[in-house]
Design an enzyme around this catalytic site. Sequence first.
Site, PDB file in Angstrom:
ATOM      1  CE  LYS A  36      -0.268   3.300   4.728  1.00  0.00           C
ATOM      2  NZ  LYS A  36      -0.252   3.426   6.177  1.00  0.00           N
ATOM      3  CB  SER A  47       4.728  -1.678  12.114  1.00  0.00           C
ATOM      4  OG  SER A  47       4.348  -0.312  12.281  1.00  0.00           O
ATOM      5  CG  ASN A 103      -1.716   1.227   1.407  1.00  0.00           C
ATOM      6  OD1 ASN A 103      -1.776   2.065   0.501  1.00  0.00           O
ATOM      7  ND2 ASN A 103      -2.365   1.371   2.554  1.00  0.00           N
ATOM      8  CD  GLU A 135      -3.776  -2.374   7.245  1.00  0.00           C
ATOM      9  OE1 GLU A 135      -2.675  -2.639   6.774  1.00  0.00           O
ATOM     10  OE2 GLU A 135      -4.365  -1.313   7.026  1.00  0.00           O
ATOM     11  N   GLY A 183       2.071   2.363  10.725  1.00  0.00           N
ATOM     12  CA  GLY A 183       3.042   3.443  10.565  1.00  0.00           C
ATOM     13  C   GLY A 183       3.732   3.851  11.854  1.00  0.00           C
ATOM     14  CD  GLU A 226      -3.119   5.606   6.653  1.00  0.00           C
ATOM     15  OE1 GLU A 226      -3.091   5.643   5.414  1.00  0.00           O
ATOM     16  OE2 GLU A 226      -2.192   5.125   7.342  1.00  0.00           O
ATOM     17  CG  HIS A 261      -6.037   2.020   5.050  1.00  0.00           C
ATOM     18  ND1 HIS A 261      -5.639   2.963   5.975  1.00  0.00           N
ATOM     19  CD2 HIS A 261      -5.002   1.149   4.927  1.00  0.00           C
ATOM     20  CE1 HIS A 261      -4.417   2.665   6.388  1.00  0.00           C
ATOM     21  NE2 HIS A 261      -4.003   1.575   5.763  1.00  0.00           N
TER      22      HIS A 261
HETATM   23  P1  PGA Z   1       2.524   0.333   7.678  1.00  0.00           P
HETATM   24  O1  PGA Z   1       1.093   0.545   6.973  1.00  0.00           O
HETATM   25  O2  PGA Z   1       3.076  -0.970   7.133  1.00  0.00           O
HETATM   26  O3  PGA Z   1       3.341   1.519   7.241  1.00  0.00           O
HETATM   27  O4  PGA Z   1       2.298   0.266   9.135  1.00  0.00           O
HETATM   28  C1  PGA Z   1       0.227  -0.532   6.747  1.00  0.00           C
HETATM   29  C2  PGA Z   1      -1.057  -0.035   6.145  1.00  0.00           C
HETATM   30  O5  PGA Z   1      -1.524   1.035   6.548  1.00  0.00           O
HETATM   31  O6  PGA Z   1      -1.643  -0.675   5.252  1.00  0.00           O
END
Ligand code: PGA
Length: 248
Positions: free
Chosen positions: A11, A209, A9, A165, A171, A96, A94
Amino acid sequence: MSRKLIVGNWKMNGNLASNDALVRELLGGIGQPACDVAVCPPGIYVAQLQSLLAGSPIDLGVQNVSMNENGAYTGDVSAEMLKDYGVRYAIVGHSERRQHQAENDVHVALKAKRALAAGITPIVCVGETLRERESGMTEFIVKRQLSAVIHLNGHCISEIVVAYEPVWAIGTGQTATPEQAQSVHAVLRAQIKAATEKADRVRILYGGSMNAANAAELLSQPDIDGGLIGGASLKSADFLKIIAAARA
Ligand code: PGA
């Protein structure tokens, strides 16, 4: 269980030049992967990625899809339009987007439905915040989020991918332990089993992460069928290591 699935992803990162370089590095090192692999660039780059990935073992995904079919929805991109560009997967729900775009469970379920109708596999994200985990609500939250999707998509539910997640792990560098992740995955598997006889076909990814150092242990858990990777998917060497760790 089918092959594991590793999804990057990206982003809101990248540009024409860096996308080109990243994909060339990935294709240079990927060989014949033992798992399925996809990358999800920002939507504006789907045409670029379609051509870069053509004939390769990496599939194309997107980070969002409209919950509407077509018409007066300024700024939206429909599942059918994405299908035109060879999009195979669409991340929906997601955290976010739930947080910053006020997407709720009903929106997410509709997006999954539109994707399925266009022949795109939705990757349905669920996960609890730190506060929800600390107040013992993890199971309740993820089941509520997934049940909206199951409810609206009925018999098609075996066609989806689920991504657990935990919001506190995204993140932050704070990964869920393999045990923490596995226990939520088992809850989700049981929920899917209650909805379809084909629950074993549904891949449940872990995201939050995941990196080159922790991927193998997470991916060895019985109900972890792959990963949804943010930060580490932008570094070709790290993403390739995660792909290599994902054996069936
Ligand atoms: P990350 O993000 O691996 O940077 O923690 C995962 C995601 O949001 O899909």
